[in-house]
Write a protein that holds these residues in place. Structure first.
Motif, PDB file in Angstrom:
ATOM      1  N   GLY A  70       5.194  30.382  90.292  1.00  0.00           N
ATOM      2  CA  GLY A  70       6.575  30.770  90.580  1.00  0.00           C
ATOM      3  C   GLY A  70       6.657  31.194  92.033  1.00  0.00           C
ATOM      4  N   SER A  71       6.725  32.530  92.272  1.00  0.00           N
ATOM      5  CA  SER A  71       6.789  33.037  93.644  1.00  0.00           C
ATOM      6  C   SER A  71       5.416  33.383  94.211  1.00  0.00           C
ATOM      7  CB  SER A  71       7.663  34.296  93.698  1.00  0.00           C
ATOM      8  OG  SER A  71       8.957  34.030  93.231  1.00  0.00           O
ATOM      9  N   GLY A  74       1.821  37.281  91.783  1.00  0.00           N
ATOM     10  CA  GLY A  74       0.933  37.785  90.729  1.00  0.00           C
ATOM     11  C   GLY A  74      -0.246  38.536  91.325  1.00  0.00           C
ATOM     12  N   PRO A 110      13.374  28.493  85.905  1.00  0.00           N
ATOM     13  CA  PRO A 110      12.256  29.444  85.980  1.00  0.00           C
ATOM     14  C   PRO A 110      12.018  30.039  87.363  1.00  0.00           C
ATOM     15  CG  PRO A 110      11.451  27.184  85.840  1.00  0.00           C
ATOM     16  CD  PRO A 110      12.928  27.135  85.592  1.00  0.00           C
ATOM     17  N   PRO A 132      10.220  44.678  87.495  1.00  0.00           N
ATOM     18  CA  PRO A 132       8.973  44.860  88.240  1.00  0.00           C
ATOM     19  C   PRO A 132       9.280  45.335  89.667  1.00  0.00           C
ATOM     20  CG  PRO A 132       9.154  42.607  87.389  1.00  0.00           C
ATOM     21  CD  PRO A 132      10.413  43.301  87.036  1.00  0.00           C
ATOM     22  N   SER A 134       8.275  44.238  92.190  1.00  0.00           N
ATOM     23  CA  SER A 134       8.381  43.016  93.005  1.00  0.00           C
ATOM     24  C   SER A 134       9.680  42.261  92.711  1.00  0.00           C
ATOM     25  CB  SER A 134       7.187  42.111  92.701  1.00  0.00           C
ATOM     26  OG  SER A 134       7.080  41.911  91.291  1.00  0.00           O
ATOM     27  N   SER A 139       9.569  35.573  90.272  1.00  0.00           N
ATOM     28  CA  SER A 139      10.429  34.647  89.530  1.00  0.00           C
ATOM     29  C   SER A 139      10.460  34.992  88.037  1.00  0.00           C
ATOM     30  CB  SER A 139       9.917  33.211  89.706  1.00  0.00           C
ATOM     31  OG  SER A 139       8.751  33.013  88.934  1.00  0.00           O
ATOM     32  N   GLY A 142       7.464  33.436  86.275  1.00  0.00           N
ATOM     33  CA  GLY A 142       6.259  34.264  86.433  1.00  0.00           C
ATOM     34  C   GLY A 142       6.340  35.498  85.554  1.00  0.00           C
ATOM     35  N   GLU A 146       3.687  36.392  82.574  1.00  0.00           N
ATOM     36  CA  GLU A 146       2.864  37.613  82.648  1.00  0.00           C
ATOM     37  C   GLU A 146       3.357  38.702  81.699  1.00  0.00           C
ATOM     38  OE1 GLU A 146       0.205  37.648  84.103  1.00  0.00           O
ATOM     39  OE2 GLU A 146       0.219  36.483  85.953  1.00  0.00           O
ATOM     40  N   GLU A 198       0.399  33.260  80.485  1.00  0.00           N
ATOM     41  CA  GLU A 198      -0.138  33.072  81.837  1.00  0.00           C
ATOM     42  C   GLU A 198      -0.298  31.602  82.227  1.00  0.00           C
ATOM     43  OE1 GLU A 198      -3.306  35.707  82.958  1.00  0.00           O
ATOM     44  OE2 GLU A 198      -2.702  37.244  81.531  1.00  0.00           O
ATOM     45  N   GLY A 199       0.628  30.790  81.791  1.00  0.00           N
ATOM     46  CA  GLY A 199       0.607  29.392  82.218  1.00  0.00           C
ATOM     47  C   GLY A 199      -0.425  28.538  81.513  1.00  0.00           C
ATOM     48  N   GLY A 202       1.600  25.874  78.678  1.00  0.00           N
ATOM     49  CA  GLY A 202       2.673  24.985  79.116  1.00  0.00           C
ATOM     50  C   GLY A 202       3.483  25.651  80.220  1.00  0.00           C
ATOM     51  N   ILE A 203       4.569  24.980  80.587  1.00  0.00           N
ATOM     52  CA  ILE A 203       5.376  25.457  81.718  1.00  0.00           C
ATOM     53  C   ILE A 203       6.814  25.696  81.250  1.00  0.00           C
ATOM     54  CG2 ILE A 203       6.242  24.883  84.024  1.00  0.00           C
ATOM     55  CD1 ILE A 203       3.764  23.163  84.405  1.00  0.00           C
TER      56      ILE A 203
HETATM   57  C1  FAD Z   1       4.295  44.611  95.547  1.00  0.00           C
HETATM   58  C2  FAD Z   1       4.143  44.110  94.140  1.00  0.00           C
HETATM   59  C3  FAD Z   1       4.623  44.892  93.104  1.00  0.00           C
HETATM   60  C4  FAD Z   1       4.488  44.446  91.784  1.00  0.00           C
HETATM   61  N1  FAD Z   1       4.994  45.222  90.778  1.00  0.00           N
HETATM   62  C5  FAD Z   1       4.915  44.781  89.512  1.00  0.00           C
HETATM   63  C6  FAD Z   1       5.458  45.574  88.454  1.00  0.00           C
HETATM   64  O1  FAD Z   1       6.050  46.640  88.652  1.00  0.00           O
HETATM   65  N2  FAD Z   1       5.335  45.092  87.201  1.00  0.00           N
HETATM   66  C7  FAD Z   1       4.717  43.900  86.933  1.00  0.00           C
HETATM   67  O2  FAD Z   1       4.641  43.523  85.770  1.00  0.00           O
HETATM   68  N3  FAD Z   1       4.187  43.145  87.907  1.00  0.00           N
HETATM   69  C8  FAD Z   1       4.277  43.545  89.188  1.00  0.00           C
HETATM   70  N4  FAD Z   1       3.754  42.775  90.196  1.00  0.00           N
HETATM   71  C9  FAD Z   1       3.052  41.517  89.858  1.00  0.00           C
HETATM   72  C10 FAD Z   1       3.926  40.241  89.895  1.00  0.00           C
HETATM   73  O3  FAD Z   1       5.037  40.405  90.745  1.00  0.00           O
HETATM   74  C11 FAD Z   1       4.368  39.840  88.490  1.00  0.00           C
HETATM   75  O4  FAD Z   1       3.233  39.486  87.729  1.00  0.00           O
HETATM   76  C12 FAD Z   1       5.372  38.679  88.468  1.00  0.00           C
HETATM   77  O5  FAD Z   1       5.847  38.463  87.163  1.00  0.00           O
HETATM   78  C13 FAD Z   1       4.791  37.368  88.977  1.00  0.00           C
HETATM   79  O6  FAD Z   1       5.863  36.469  89.182  1.00  0.00           O
HETATM   80  P1  FAD Z   1       5.681  35.221  90.165  1.00  0.00           P
HETATM   81  O7  FAD Z   1       6.920  34.429  90.133  1.00  0.00           O
HETATM   82  O8  FAD Z   1       5.253  35.682  91.498  1.00  0.00           O
HETATM   83  O9  FAD Z   1       4.511  34.458  89.417  1.00  0.00           O
HETATM   84  P2  FAD Z   1       3.176  33.745  89.995  1.00  0.00           P
HETATM   85  O10 FAD Z   1       2.332  34.742  90.703  1.00  0.00           O
HETATM   86  O11 FAD Z   1       3.605  32.554  90.767  1.00  0.00           O
HETATM   87  O12 FAD Z   1       2.507  33.294  88.653  1.00  0.00           O
HETATM   88  C14 FAD Z   1       2.047  34.269  87.733  1.00  0.00           C
HETATM   89  C15 FAD Z   1       1.530  33.567  86.465  1.00  0.00           C
HETATM   90  O13 FAD Z   1       2.613  32.940  85.820  1.00  0.00           O
HETATM   91  C16 FAD Z   1       2.358  31.547  85.624  1.00  0.00           C
HETATM   92  N5  FAD Z   1       3.649  30.884  85.778  1.00  0.00           N
HETATM   93  C17 FAD Z   1       4.497  30.948  86.834  1.00  0.00           C
HETATM   94  N6  FAD Z   1       5.617  30.267  86.571  1.00  0.00           N
HETATM   95  C18 FAD Z   1       5.483  29.754  85.322  1.00  0.00           C
HETATM   96  C19 FAD Z   1       6.306  28.958  84.479  1.00  0.00           C
HETATM   97  N7  FAD Z   1       7.501  28.531  84.870  1.00  0.00           N
HETATM   98  N8  FAD Z   1       5.833  28.642  83.256  1.00  0.00           N
HETATM   99  C20 FAD Z   1       4.613  29.049  82.828  1.00  0.00           C
HETATM  100  N9  FAD Z   1       3.792  29.799  83.581  1.00  0.00           N
HETATM  101  C21 FAD Z   1       4.231  30.151  84.813  1.00  0.00           C
HETATM  102  C22 FAD Z   1       1.325  31.187  86.676  1.00  0.00           C
HETATM  103  O14 FAD Z   1       0.533  30.075  86.278  1.00  0.00           O
HETATM  104  C23 FAD Z   1       0.511  32.466  86.724  1.00  0.00           C
HETATM  105  O15 FAD Z   1      -0.440  32.475  85.691  1.00  0.00           O
HETATM  106  C24 FAD Z   1       3.855  43.198  91.514  1.00  0.00           C
HETATM  107  C25 FAD Z   1       3.396  42.411  92.568  1.00  0.00           C
HETATM  108  C26 FAD Z   1       3.532  42.856  93.864  1.00  0.00           C
HETATM  109  C27 FAD Z   1       3.024  41.979  94.974  1.00  0.00           C
END
Ligand code: FAD
Length: 489
Positions: A70-71, A74, A110, A132, A134, A139, A142, A146, A198-199, A202-203
């Motif tokens: 996603g973004s 993670g 997504p 979160p 973040s 996204s 994500g 998670e 955690e991916g 599937g997606i």
């Molecule tokens: C400063 C900071 C603060 C944070 N605070 C929190 C918090 O308060 N609470 C919290 O829970 N997390 C927190 N996080 C962690 C993170 O932001 C979360 O886990 C968030 O949900 C990840 O989203 P992403 O879009 O960045 O996913 P990614 O990092 O891109 O992916 C995360 C996982 O999701 C899977 N994935 C992504 N998109 C899909 C999809 N469409 N279908 C299936 N699988 C998919 C990926 O394969 C990977 O396993 C924080 C991170 C940072 C950097």
């Protein structure tokens, strides 16, 4: 092989949305846990569910692993690419397809950013509750993968309580729907299985979210205590009194020091710990319960209590908390963000033991966390340039997780297992537990191509009989390239 696949993917997406240039691929080499880095063979940027499905089918036909991203925020290496695989990035799937106040639902692609859902729902008097820290960048896909949490999940529940339906590309490349707009569907709760996977199953290509009515009233206080013991006791007392705040967040002295250095949040001087307690709901209830919370903080020796007079002051209270992870960079060149859970009532002894473990290993630990649901985020500080310090930080980090398990908690609260915590899974689960989980994974993904190398310390081929195995693990013995992700363990 990859060149042939790249050609097929270009036929599906066009040249611009298939990245094969090594410099450009490096943009995607890690997620928020930047010490794991793998450059993917290819990156693709689909716009639609059908394109995602076609990409997955092409990968399956070529026997090439793929990872959803996603973004990339993670913190467990979940979106770490596979060196021989395709990274499927959903960041251009950012349409909010529908906001229905009458149904209290939003339907989104997504790649939509968490906070954008609340912004879209606000004019209708609604918001999306899981928040979160973040949330400005992460996204919904994500979050779903998670099962992300946030400060307000104490009262409102985690992502899993707010995702009611999803369209999913299965690991075979089929498009299916799990759940729906209705509150429940008969049969196995496959949506529940998918959320938090955690991916690996599937997606998600479209997500139906539950929206929550904006509260009539929100009131926030900041209470300062001499120690984390006192703040922990106040947290338990508040919940035991039958009050369920929207959020109870704690920061210890070192986390406060970092936040002050970064954003000058002006927390009370000399505090060994602060609590931010927020109540929301009907104004009459909030006012009555707020008085209880204030009293309980004083009874547990809060030496200063500040009540936010307006939105600006409330935002200042939250500014220190929300910036705390990054703020730690002001007081330490390097740090590990740990994520574990304990029963809330165990906060005082666990925080004392964390301090003792840190002192015994000569490293500092700052604590900033969701106290209400016992979700710890110890930040283990170290300096990579000082010989041995990184290793000692790792030792402390692992010992904290052991402590969480020993107190009946978990090795992760909300950041997931990913690649980083796979090695800790046996500390919490037996071989039989892990085998059973992998049977589920194999039922969805017999070829093992969806995000391989994540979650499990010892990946298993799907045809393999469950149970204990002697000697080298069969996939390793066979040196199956599909399992190369295991090299990171
Ligand atoms: C400063 C900071 C603060 C944070 N605070 C929190 C918090 O308060 N609470 C919290 O829970 N997390 C927190 N996080 C962690 C993170 O932001 C979360 O886990 C968030 O949900 C990840 O989203 P992403 O879009 O960045 O996913 P990614 O990092 O891109 O992916 C995360 C996982 O999701 C899977 N994935 C992504 N998109 C899909 C999809 N469409 N279908 C299936 N699988 C998919 C990926 O394969 C990977 O396993 C924080 C991170 C940072 C950097």
């Amino acid at each position: 092989m990859i060149d042939v696949l790249a050609g097929r993917l270009r036929a599906i997406l066009g040249d611009q949305r298939v990245i094969a240039d090594r410099q450009r691929l490096r943009t995607y080499e890690c997620d928020g846990l930047a010490h794991y880095k793998v450059i993917p063979a290819l990156v693709v940027l689909p716009h639609t569910a059908e394109e995602c499905a076609a990409v997955v089918r092409a990968c399956v036909a070529a026997g090439v692993p793929y990872v959803a991203r996603g973004s990339g925020t993670g913190l467990s290496g979940g979106a770490l690419p596979h060196a021989d695989g395709v990274l499927i990035v959903t960041s251009q799937m950012r349409d909010i397809l529908e906001v229905s106040a009458a149904d209290e639902r939003a339907v989104v692609q997504p790649g939509v950013i968490n906070l954008q859902v609340s912004k879209a729902a606000h004019p209708y008097g609604y918001y999306y509750a899981p928040d979160p820290s973040s949330q400005q960048i992460c996204s919904i896909g994500g979050n779903l993968a998670e099962n992300s949490g946030g400060a307000h999940c104490l009262k409102y529940g985690f992502t899993t309580n707010h995702v009611v339906g999803a369209q999913v590309v299965t690991p075979d490349g089929d498009l299916v729907r799990l759940g729906g707009r209705a509150p429940d569907t008969p049969g196995y709760d496959l949506l529940g299985v998918f959320v938090g996977s955690e991916g690996t199953l599937g997606i998600a290509t479209e997500v139906t979210l539950r929206l929550t009515r904006l509260p009539e009233s929100v009131r926030t206080l900041l209470a300062a205590f001499e120690s984390t013991d006192r703040a922990g006791a106040a947290t338990s007392a508040i919940i035991a009194a039958g009050v369920v705040p929207a959020a109870v967040e704690m920061m210890d002295a070192l986390a406060i020091e970092a936040a002050e250095a970064a954003v000058a949040c002006g927390y009370p001087a000399g505090a060994g710990a602060v609590l931010i307690v927020e109540l929301d709901g009907p104004a009459a209830d909030v006012d009555a319960q707020f008085a209880d919370v204030e009293r309980l903080c004083r009874e547990n020796a809060a030496f200063e209590i500040r009540i936010a007079a307006d939105d600006a002051e409330r935002a200042l209270f939250w500014k220190g908390r929300k910036s705390a992870f990054a703020a730690v960079g002001r007081i330490s060149p390097d740090y590990i963000v740990q994520d574990g859970v304990i029963p809330r009532t165990a906060l005082p002894p666990v925080l004392r033991e964390i301090n003792a473990i840190a002192a015994a290993n000569g490293v500092r630990v700052a604590n900033v966390f969701h106290a209400g649901d016992g979700n710890l985020h110890p930040l283990v500080l170290f300096d990579e340039a000082v010989e041995g310090e990184a290793d000692r930080a790792e030792v402390v980090s692992a010992a904290i997780l052991d402590l969480c398990v020993a107190y009946g908690g978990s090795i992760t609260g909300e950041h997931g297992v990913g690649v980083d915590k796979a090695k800790y899974m046996p500390r919490m689960f037996t071989d039989d537990d892990l085998d059973t989980m992998q049977l589920v994974r194999c039922a969805f993904d017999p070829a093992g191509l969806a995000n391989p190398g994540k979650i499990y310390p010892t990946p298993r081929l799907c045809g393999e009989v469950p149970g204990r195995h002697k000697g080298a693990h069969p996939p390793q013995e066979a040196a199956d390239p599909g399992w190369q992700g295991a090299e990171v363990f």
